[in-house]
Design an enzyme around this catalytic site. Structure first.
Site, PDB file in Angstrom:
ATOM      1  N   GLY A   1      42.169  53.552  46.400  1.00 56.36           N
ATOM      2  CA  GLY A   1      40.972  54.236  45.663  1.00 56.36           C
ATOM      3  C   GLY A   1      41.452  55.670  45.427  1.00 56.36           C
TER       4      GLY A   1
ATOM      5  CB  CYS B   1      46.444  52.857  49.140  1.00 56.49           C
ATOM      6  SG  CYS B   1      46.723  54.718  48.513  1.00 56.49           S
ATOM      7  CE1 TYR B   2      38.753  56.746  50.071  1.00 59.89           C
ATOM      8  CE2 TYR B   2      38.002  54.534  50.736  1.00 59.89           C
ATOM      9  CZ  TYR B   2      37.843  55.887  50.692  1.00 59.89           C
ATOM     10  OH  TYR B   2      36.314  56.433  51.101  1.00 59.89           O
TER      11      TYR B   2
ATOM     12  CG  HIS C   1      49.270  50.630  45.771  1.00 62.61           C
ATOM     13  ND1 HIS C   1      47.855  50.298  45.806  1.00 62.61           N
ATOM     14  CD2 HIS C   1      49.369  52.084  46.047  1.00 62.61           C
ATOM     15  CE1 HIS C   1      47.344  51.278  45.859  1.00 62.61           C
ATOM     16  NE2 HIS C   1      47.942  52.620  45.981  1.00 62.61           N
TER      17      HIS C   1
ATOM     18  CD  GLU D   1      48.001  46.585  45.356  1.00 62.39           C
ATOM     19  OE1 GLU D   1      47.457  47.525  45.197  1.00 62.39           O
ATOM     20  OE2 GLU D   1      48.486  46.607  46.386  1.00 62.39           O
TER      21      GLU D   1
ATOM     22  CG  ASP E   1      38.200  33.307  26.809  1.00 67.30           C
ATOM     23  OD1 ASP E   1      39.154  32.805  27.088  1.00 67.30           O
ATOM     24  OD2 ASP E   1      37.619  34.558  26.572  1.00 67.30           O
TER      25      ASP E   1
ATOM     26  CE  LYS F   1      41.501  35.212  26.674  1.00 68.42           C
ATOM     27  NZ  LYS F   1      40.638  34.718  25.573  1.00 68.42           N
TER      28      LYS F   1
END
Length: 519
Positions: A55, A82-83, A168, A170, A226, A375
């Protein structure tokens, strides 16, 4: 949930959704919740593990995003990122301060203690940092597990099953990030890889069947991926008690009203009622120029049309007096995220007609079977349902249609101009073999006129922008470097063939800072 679930608490990081995507790549279900969510809601999901996202704030700020510290005592493994590391440090008795040397971008991390989180990873790793604060003093019971030349990079209290990293994992720039997340989810949390398209289809069908009971549902069909996948899923659950309503809202692509009816009936076997409400929508849009107002007008009018059609269906089937029907929509995760600020301290980017644009007094109750999906995940579900590639591989098209690609007032004349230009873009992108390689490619009609010369005659006409982007899930996107010859052909055809346009420009803005659509 009857599958292994990882709960991700969002503290406002731009990478939070990426954490969810990475975990789903292990076939483990992940759900993003606002950091402010009540503890009971977390416990209700029976999570195998909890991840605290990064964050932009400082934990010692008065208005810092907060969470119920009770989640750290649930005897469920926790990973702070992180945060998240700083939150754990701050709330468990450590100290966080502004760092003398802030770290943004690439950094080298050295692992200095054995821990299941780093099992199988090299002692030195290239990672991605993004922080201006650091953990100065660790909380009681915690040990340092990794560090950079400047700061703490990893901490753990294995007795309490809490781990945290300052970098991070990710993002792609952290090379061993996927292995680290896999260690947490599979080894530490003991998750099973049981969230598959087949499982999703089965559980969704069962849930919808229970939700609707003996009732009827209508589906707002657009012809895109969708809503088509949502319709096929619900039809699998309740059969002919689903009626699909395809509305011509006056801002569809060229010839779309006829093409979609044929495709949905003949290829998918859906029961489709087609409603030409173009005049009704364009009347409501007259004089409207604000993007948010456009979306809300279109969202409200869609619901009004669906309400009207639902009454007709019930009357035809002798369900007189039944006031409430179910409305099926193909809402996706990015729609929800961009339309709502409930995900921690994130901001509303824009409301989607099928999320933020729905009227408060709507009579229909919502079924959104794809609400937790991205998606590319929807496309995988569609393939497992046996749907044809012609539908599955269609590029995304906004619910409010061309209205959000016409800047300024939407009129029948301006719609007709954009329909012609947009058709040329799609035709040429397909001819170049790029339709499935780019995420979206389309034309935008700008409220800008410029002087030109055609056939020795002075012209004063509209400007058209071409937009083509590459993306995995629509959350972030880069502008596509289309070949110059292709751009030349598109520009030449639009100026030559579309009356009302004499200038074409190419949009080279990524997301962020822009959005994919112009409005």
């Amino acid at each position: 949930m009857d599958t292994s679930t990882i709960v991700i608490l969002d503290f406002g990081s731009q990478y939070t959704q990426l954490i969810a995507r990475r975990i789903r790549e292990f076939n483990v279900f992940s759900v993003v919740l606002p950091c402010t969510v009540p503890l009971e809601q977390i416990k209700a999901l029976n999570p195998k593990g909890i991840i605290l996202s990064g964050g932009p704030s400082s934990v010692y700020d008065v208005d810092a995003p907060n969470a119920d510290v009770g989640m750290l005592t649930l005897d469920v493994p926790v990973l702070g990122i992180c945060y998240g590391l700083q939150f754990i440090t701050h709330h468990l008795g450590g100290k966080v301060e502004p760092a003398p040397a802030r770290e943004y971008g690439h950094a080298a991390v050295t692992v200095i203690a054995e821990t299941p989180l780093f099992r199988g990873l090299p002692q030195t790793m290239d990672v991605w940092m993004s922080h201006g604060d650091e953990a100065k003093t660790l909380p009681p019971g915690f040990v340092l597990t990794a560090q950079t030349a400047n700061a703490v990079a990893g901490i753990a209290d294995e007795a309490r099953r809490i781990w945290a990293v300052q970098f991070h994992p990710e993002v792609a720039h952290t090379r061993q990030g996927m292995e680290l997340l896999k260690n947490f989810c599979m080894d530490i949390c003991g998750c099973a890889a049981d969230w598959t398209p087949e499982h999703f289809i089965q559980t969704t069908v069962e849930r919808v069947r229970a939700q609707v009971g003996d009732g009827h549902a209508i589906c707002g069909l657009s012809g895109g991926v969708d809503s088509s996948v949502a319709a096929v899923l619900v039809a699998k659950a309740i059969g002919d008690r689903l009626t699909c309503i395809f509305v011509n809202n006056g801002v569809l692509r060229k010839d779309e009203f006829a093409k979609v009816q044929t495709t949905m009936r003949e290829q998918l076997g859906l029961n489709v009622v087609a409603v030409d409400a173009s005049e009704r929508f364009l009347t409501k849009l007259a004089g409207v120029t604000d993007p948010e107002t456009k979306r809300k007008v279109i969202g409200g009018e869609f619901i009004s049309v669906f309400d009207d059609e639902a009454k007709k269906i019930f009357e035809a089937e002798k369900h007189v007096g039944e006031e409430v029907a179910w409305l099926v929509q193909g809402t996706l995760y990015p729609d929800v995220i961009e339309s709502s600020s409930v995900h921690g301290p994130s901001h509303t980017i824009k409301s989607h007609h099928n999320v933020g644009g729905l009227p408060a007094d709507m009579k229909l109750k919502l079924i959104e079977p794809l609400r937790d999906l991205f998606k590319d995940e929807v496309r995988r579900i569609g393939r497992d349902l046996g749907m044809p590639d012609e539908i599955i591989e269609r590029q995304p098209f906004p619910g409010p249609g061309l209205a959000v690609r016409i800047l300024g007032e939407v009129t029948a004349e301006r719609v007709a101009i954009l329909q012609e230009a947009d058709q040329i873009v799609v035709d040429e992108i397909k001819k170049a073999g790029l339709y499935r390689k780019v995420w979206q490619s389309f034309a935008v009609l700008l409220p800008v006129k410029s002087v030109g010369v055609m056939g020795d005659q002075r012209t004063y006409a509209n400007t058209c922008a071409i937009r083509a982007v590459e993306s995995e899930d629509g959350m972030t996107a880069d502008w596509a470097a289309l070949p110059y010859e292709l751009l030349r052909t598109i520009s030449s055809r639009i100026v030559s063939e579309v009356r009302g346009i004499n200038r074409v420009v190419y949009d080279i803005t990524s997301k962020p800072p822009g959005t994919i659509e112009w409005e």
